[in-house]
Enzyme design. Structure first.
Site, short mmCIF file in Angstrom:
data_model
loop_
_atom_site.label_atom_id
_atom_site.label_comp_id
_atom_site.label_asym_id
_atom_site.label_seq_id
_atom_site.Cartn_x
_atom_site.Cartn_y
_atom_site.Cartn_z
N CYS A 53 0.83 -1.20 0.00
CA CYS A 53 0.00 0.00 0.00
C CYS A 53 0.87 1.25 0.00
CB CYS A 53 -0.92 -0.03 1.23
SG CYS A 53 -1.61 1.57 1.67
N GLU A 106 -4.12 -5.81 -3.49
CA GLU A 106 -4.04 -4.45 -4.09
C GLU A 106 -4.48 -4.51 -5.55
OE1 GLU A 106 -3.58 -1.37 -3.39
OE2 GLU A 106 -2.51 -1.25 -1.50
C1 LIG Z 1 -6.02 0.53 -2.00
C2 LIG Z 1 -4.98 1.57 -1.64
N1 LIG Z 1 -3.67 1.17 -1.57
C3 LIG Z 1 -2.75 2.13 -1.24
C4 LIG Z 1 -3.07 3.44 -0.96
C5 LIG Z 1 -2.01 4.45 -0.61
N2 LIG Z 1 -1.97 4.76 0.75
C6 LIG Z 1 -4.41 3.76 -1.03
N3 LIG Z 1 -4.85 4.99 -0.77
N4 LIG Z 1 -5.37 2.81 -1.38
#
Ligand SMILES: Cc1ncc(CN)c(N)n1
Length: 221
Positions: A135, A209
């Site tokens: 993330c 993800e």
């Molecule tokens: C699903 C997702 N992955 C990562 C990020 C980055 N913090 C986010 N905002 N959203």
């Protein structure tokens, strides 16, 4: 090779499917349907609420005060900075912060956030930080790539604000600090016997993800 490089090279297909997903290329050239981006942003707001809980868990799991401060900084970056982008962009469509909070959660959002929270509950701080790595560090890498593509219509691309937010210095610094802290934790707590378990967590979080992008991508079809 650094710990993070070892994680990435153990999951090449998953990392590529995530960081080069068609959704990201649609952001770069502006071709992403607005419905896909909107679905993504609403679910991402819910995602960030759950990730704030994961950072709060990281505070609890911290062996030292310095680890605790690092986790608290990550928590503040979500609550005080990143979520504001979502509120601002969704506000342009007439959606308020409370509309976002009340949106029905998608299965992909629940699966990903529950996986990370579970990895952190069962494991130590290093296991939790490995689950969080795709993330926080992944978005910095993705946005840097998208910003470097320099499409001809960059000035009029409606998604430029999103790219600039994650390619910009403040987010890049958050990601660099998260990476440095994970390397430090790996020096302290990663043993060869644990490496397979940590790679599994990283791979799974990376796959989740990519599923998140895919969920939003489908909404645009
Ligand atoms: C699903 C997702 N992955 C990562 C990020 C980055 N913090 C986010 N905002 N959203």
């Amino acid at each position: 090779m650094s710990f993070f490089e070892r994680l990435k090279t153990s999951a090449p297909a998953e990392w590529r499917a995530y960081t080069e997903h068609p959704f990201t290329n649609g952001l770069a050239d502006g071709s992403l349907p607005e419905t896909a981006f909107r679905h993504y942003l609403v679910q991402d707001y819910l995602f960030l609420i759950e990730f704030a809980r994961a950072y709060a868990l990281a505070v609890y799991k911290s062996p030292s005060l310095a680890d605790m401060r690092e986790a608290a900084t990550g928590l503040s970056a979500i609550l005080d900075v990143e979520m504001n982008l979502h509120v601002k962009l969704c506000g342009e469509w007439g959606l308020s912060a409370s509309d976002l909070e009340q949106a029905p959660p998608a299965a992909e959002m629940l699966a990903y956030t529950r996986y990370v929270l579970d990895a952190g509950m069962r494991g130590d701080l290093l296991a939790l930080k490995v689950a969080l790595a795709p993330c926080v560090i992944g978005y910095a890498e993705i946005a840097t790539r998208l910003a470097s593509l320099r499409h001809a219509d960059a000035a009029t691309n409606a998604y430029r604000v999103w790219i600039d937010e994650y390619a910009g210095a403040p987010y890049q610094e958050v990601a660099a600090n998260a990476r440095a802290h994970m390397e430090q934790l790996a020096d302290r707590y990663a043993t060869p016997a644990r490496e397979a378990e940590l790679i599994t967590i990283f791979k799974e979080a990376t796959r989740l993800e990519a599923d998140f992008w895919e969920m939003a991508w489908r909404a645009g079809k």
